[in-house]
Design a protein around this motif. Structure first.
Motif, mmCIF file in Angstrom:
data_model
loop_
_atom_site.group_PDB
_atom_site.id
_atom_site.type_symbol
_atom_site.label_atom_id
_atom_site.label_comp_id
_atom_site.label_asym_id
_atom_site.label_seq_id
_atom_site.Cartn_x
_atom_site.Cartn_y
_atom_site.Cartn_z
ATOM 1 N N ALA A 166 0.873 -1.173 0.000
ATOM 2 C CA ALA A 166 0.000 0.000 0.000
ATOM 3 C C ALA A 166 0.906 1.218 0.000
ATOM 4 O O ALA A 166 1.895 1.261 0.759
ATOM 5 N N PHE A 183 20.601 -10.602 6.473
ATOM 6 C CA PHE A 183 21.994 -10.927 6.118
ATOM 7 C C PHE A 183 22.687 -11.616 7.288
ATOM 8 O O PHE A 183 23.567 -12.446 7.097
ATOM 9 N N SER A 190 13.767 -8.219 7.412
ATOM 10 C CA SER A 190 13.776 -8.326 8.883
ATOM 11 C C SER A 190 13.098 -7.110 9.528
ATOM 12 O O SER A 190 12.469 -7.246 10.573
ATOM 13 N N THR A 232 10.542 -5.334 8.396
ATOM 14 C CA THR A 232 9.091 -5.506 8.313
ATOM 15 C C THR A 232 8.630 -6.576 9.296
ATOM 16 O O THR A 232 7.632 -6.398 9.997
#
Ligand code: NAP
Length: 173
Positions: free
Chosen positions: A10, A77, A54, A56
């Protein structure tokens, strides 16, 4: 394997998608669309896979992660990164390898850094974009949509005085 890959996001009028690790708006209708779209499968024996960065993952309230009814893959990572209830992948290719025969469709659910990498891929099938007709204060942005992708209007709605459109960008017309 040859899964369809969709971005789903969005964004505001200026492509803003987040501010300080959070989504700047609260649109129940969009949350409902996201949930339905990412959970629903044509084949009842399959499930969809969601891939996220990560940041989010960490922005999701603990009670909402992993996202239910979907295979969750978190990109990091850091080789020691842990995401309870999700699979951690250390590269895009490793994340995509998690889509086995039980997975129907892959949805890339953010955020900015992850959308950016997938938007460039030639195997991207489409982009579900909820376009909100307002500008919010944002520090994370949706990438440029490749010009080969054209928008199709799914539906338009209004909530709390905010107008927004559900669009599906697909290649060609
Ligand atoms: N509006 C929307 O639809 C929507 C949807 C989702 C998120 N958002 C918003 O977007 C913002 C977050 O976006 P962001 O760009 O800051 O973070 P992000 O894309 O969610 O996560 C970035 C992190 O993912 C990992 N990563 C990214 N690419 C990788 C790769 N190729 N291999 C391995 N790991 C990789 C790295 O984790 P490590 O640093 O841990 O190694 C990187 O720091 C938040 O404000 C969030 O609310 C908005």
């Amino acid at each position: 394997m040859n899964h369809k890959i969709y971005l789903i996001a969005a964004a505001d009028q200026k492509n803003g998608i987040g501010f300080k690790g959070k989504i700047p708006w609260d649109l129940k209708g969009d949350m409902k669309f996201f949930k339905k779209k990412t959970i629903k499968t044509d084949n009842a024996n399959k499930l969809n896979m969601v891939v996220m960065g990560s940041t989010t993952w960490e922005s999701l309230p603990e009670e909402h992660r992993p996202l239910s009814g979907r295979k969750n893959v978190v990109l990091a990572f850091d080789k020691n990164y842990k995401a309870e209830g999700a699979t951690v992948a250390h590269s895009i290719e490793k994340a995509l390898e998690e889509a086995d025969e039980r997975v129907e469709t892959i949805f890339i659910v953010g955020g900015a850094k992850v959308y950016e990498q997938f938007a460039k891929r030639r195997d991207l099938t489409g982009i579900y974009l909820t376009r909100i007709q307002k500008e919010f204060k944002c520090d994370a942005f949706f990438p440029k949509i490749p010009p080969s992708f054209k928008p199709n209007l799914i539906k338009e709605t209004e909530e709390n005085g905010l107008r927004y459109q559900f669009l599906l960008y697909k290649k060609g017309k």
